[in-house]
Design a protein around this motif. Structure first.
Motif, short mmCIF file in Angstrom:
data_model
loop_
_atom_site.label_atom_id
_atom_site.label_comp_id
_atom_site.label_asym_id
_atom_site.label_seq_id
_atom_site.Cartn_x
_atom_site.Cartn_y
_atom_site.Cartn_z
N LEU A 135 60.62 36.25 2.04
CA LEU A 135 60.55 36.88 0.72
C LEU A 135 61.96 36.93 0.14
O LEU A 135 62.86 37.49 0.76
CB LEU A 135 59.97 38.29 0.81
CG LEU A 135 58.47 38.49 0.87
CD1 LEU A 135 57.83 38.11 -0.46
CD2 LEU A 135 57.83 37.74 2.01
N THR A 136 62.16 36.34 -1.04
CA THR A 136 63.50 36.26 -1.63
C THR A 136 63.76 37.49 -2.51
O THR A 136 64.14 37.36 -3.67
CB THR A 136 63.66 34.97 -2.43
OG1 THR A 136 62.59 34.88 -3.41
CG2 THR A 136 63.61 33.76 -1.53
N LYS A 155 67.96 31.56 -1.10
CA LYS A 155 67.55 30.53 -0.14
C LYS A 155 68.74 29.97 0.64
O LYS A 155 68.63 29.66 1.83
CB LYS A 155 66.84 29.39 -0.86
CG LYS A 155 65.47 29.75 -1.40
CD LYS A 155 64.82 28.52 -2.03
CE LYS A 155 63.45 28.84 -2.59
NZ LYS A 155 62.81 27.65 -3.20
N ALA A 184 58.09 28.69 4.47
CA ALA A 184 57.97 28.87 3.03
C ALA A 184 58.92 29.95 2.54
O ALA A 184 59.21 30.90 3.27
CB ALA A 184 56.54 29.22 2.64
N VAL A 194 58.99 32.57 -0.73
CA VAL A 194 58.15 33.06 -1.81
C VAL A 194 58.82 34.24 -2.50
O VAL A 194 59.54 35.01 -1.87
CB VAL A 194 56.74 33.48 -1.32
CG1 VAL A 194 56.00 32.28 -0.71
CG2 VAL A 194 56.81 34.63 -0.32
N LYS A 195 58.55 34.35 -3.79
CA LYS A 195 59.06 35.50 -4.55
C LYS A 195 58.22 36.73 -4.29
O LYS A 195 58.74 37.85 -4.19
CB LYS A 195 59.07 35.17 -6.04
CG LYS A 195 59.53 36.30 -6.94
CD LYS A 195 59.45 35.90 -8.40
CE LYS A 195 59.86 37.05 -9.30
NZ LYS A 195 59.75 36.69 -10.74
N ASP A 196 56.90 36.52 -4.20
CA ASP A 196 55.97 37.60 -3.91
C ASP A 196 54.72 37.00 -3.28
O ASP A 196 54.65 35.80 -3.00
CB ASP A 196 55.64 38.42 -5.17
CG ASP A 196 55.06 37.58 -6.29
OD1 ASP A 196 54.31 36.61 -6.00
OD2 ASP A 196 55.31 37.88 -7.47
N TYR A 197 53.70 37.83 -3.08
CA TYR A 197 52.51 37.39 -2.36
C TYR A 197 51.46 36.75 -3.27
O TYR A 197 50.36 36.42 -2.82
CB TYR A 197 51.91 38.57 -1.60
CG TYR A 197 52.79 39.01 -0.46
CD1 TYR A 197 52.64 38.48 0.82
CD2 TYR A 197 53.81 39.93 -0.66
CE1 TYR A 197 53.45 38.87 1.86
CE2 TYR A 197 54.65 40.33 0.38
CZ TYR A 197 54.46 39.79 1.63
OH TYR A 197 55.29 40.17 2.66
N ASN A 198 51.82 36.50 -4.53
CA ASN A 198 50.96 35.75 -5.43
C ASN A 198 51.21 34.25 -5.33
O ASN A 198 50.47 33.46 -5.93
CB ASN A 198 51.18 36.20 -6.88
CG ASN A 198 50.62 37.57 -7.16
OD1 ASN A 198 49.53 37.92 -6.69
ND2 ASN A 198 51.35 38.38 -7.91
N ASP A 199 52.23 33.85 -4.58
CA ASP A 199 52.55 32.43 -4.45
C ASP A 199 51.35 31.68 -3.83
O ASP A 199 50.83 32.07 -2.78
CB ASP A 199 53.78 32.25 -3.58
CG ASP A 199 54.40 30.88 -3.71
OD1 ASP A 199 53.69 29.88 -3.46
OD2 ASP A 199 55.60 30.78 -4.03
N THR A 200 50.94 30.61 -4.47
CA THR A 200 49.75 29.89 -4.03
C THR A 200 49.92 29.22 -2.68
O THR A 200 48.91 28.91 -2.02
CB THR A 200 49.34 28.83 -5.06
OG1 THR A 200 50.46 27.94 -5.30
CG2 THR A 200 48.93 29.48 -6.39
N ILE A 201 51.15 29.01 -2.23
CA ILE A 201 51.35 28.38 -0.91
C ILE A 201 50.77 29.26 0.19
O ILE A 201 50.37 28.76 1.25
CB ILE A 201 52.84 28.07 -0.66
CG1 ILE A 201 52.97 27.09 0.51
CG2 ILE A 201 53.64 29.35 -0.40
CD1 ILE A 201 54.38 26.56 0.71
#
Length: 219
Positions: A188-189, A194, A205, A207-214
């Motif tokens: 989580l950034t 990075k 991975a 990700v900015k938050d937990y909505n990231d589709t990855i």
């Protein structure tokens, strides 16, 4: 992306975006109370591991009694909680991510260098304790991150092999702990860029938050 059997979450900066509040609380303790003379950037660099370990890195292991270290640790958390309480919230997307993980029978645990006083503030304040089968805090390990003990112990309690766990972290030392435990990691950034993680090979991975589709590929 591998299909994991367990998610191991760091707490501060990973489930809640609160690390600036911790930094300000430490800056106050270290400089206003203890006259350490550290810059804000210096304080942020020392913010990993147990509170006691942070004090040892700055002042030496013999500077304070154990009782005084406990007092300072608790006072730091009180200042942090007082300032952050009104903003206490899970990182965007995490409520649904936790529900989906539970629905998919993925075991979950918290592995944090925080003391129970701080962990309880978050879990009970947000009413999310029931998602987690175990919690490994600063009080439960001999050596904190980047030592792998926190995550290894959590995986052991869950009964899941390290390679079948995914760690969620926000700090380089936490990622290093996961790497030392042979666990892949999602970063989580929230607090670090990075570029600060270029030495770690276990990151699957950012990700900015937990909505990231990855993150959908984990289910």
């Amino acid at each position: 992306m591998l299909k994991p059997k367990a998610f191991l979450f760091d707490l501060n900066g990973t489930m809640i975006d609160d690390m600036e509040y911790h930094a300000r609380a430490w800056y106050s303790i270290l400089n206003e109370d203890l006259n350490a003379g550290l810059s804000y950037a210096d304080v942020k660099k020392e913010m990993y591991g147990k509170n006691r370990e942070l004090l040892h890195r700055i002042f030496g292991s013999e500077h304070f009694t154990s009782e005084r270290e406990d007092e300072l640790s608790l006072e730091k958390e009180r200042r942090y909680q007082k300032e952050y309480a009104a903003s206490l919230a899970l990182i965007n997307g995490l409520p649904d991510f936790l529900k989906k993980a539970k629905a998919n029978h993925i075991k979950m645990a918290i592995g944090s260098a925080a003391i129970p006083f701080n962990i309880n503030f978050v879990l009970d304040g947000l009413q999310i304790r029931d998602y987690f089968e175990t919690i490994v805090s600063a009080d439960d390990v001999k050596i904190s991150k980047p030592d792998p003990e926190t995550f290894v112990k959590a995986a052991g309690i869950l009964g899941i092999a390290p390679s079948e766990c995914i760690v969620f972290e926000d700090a380089p030392k936490g990622v290093e702990a996961a790497e030392n435990a042979n666990m892949p990691c999602v970063v989580l950034t929230t607090m670090h860029e990075k570029e600060e993680f270029i030495n770690y090979k276990n990151i699957i991975a950012f990700v900015k938050d937990y909505n990231d589709t990855i993150l959908e590929t984990l289910f």
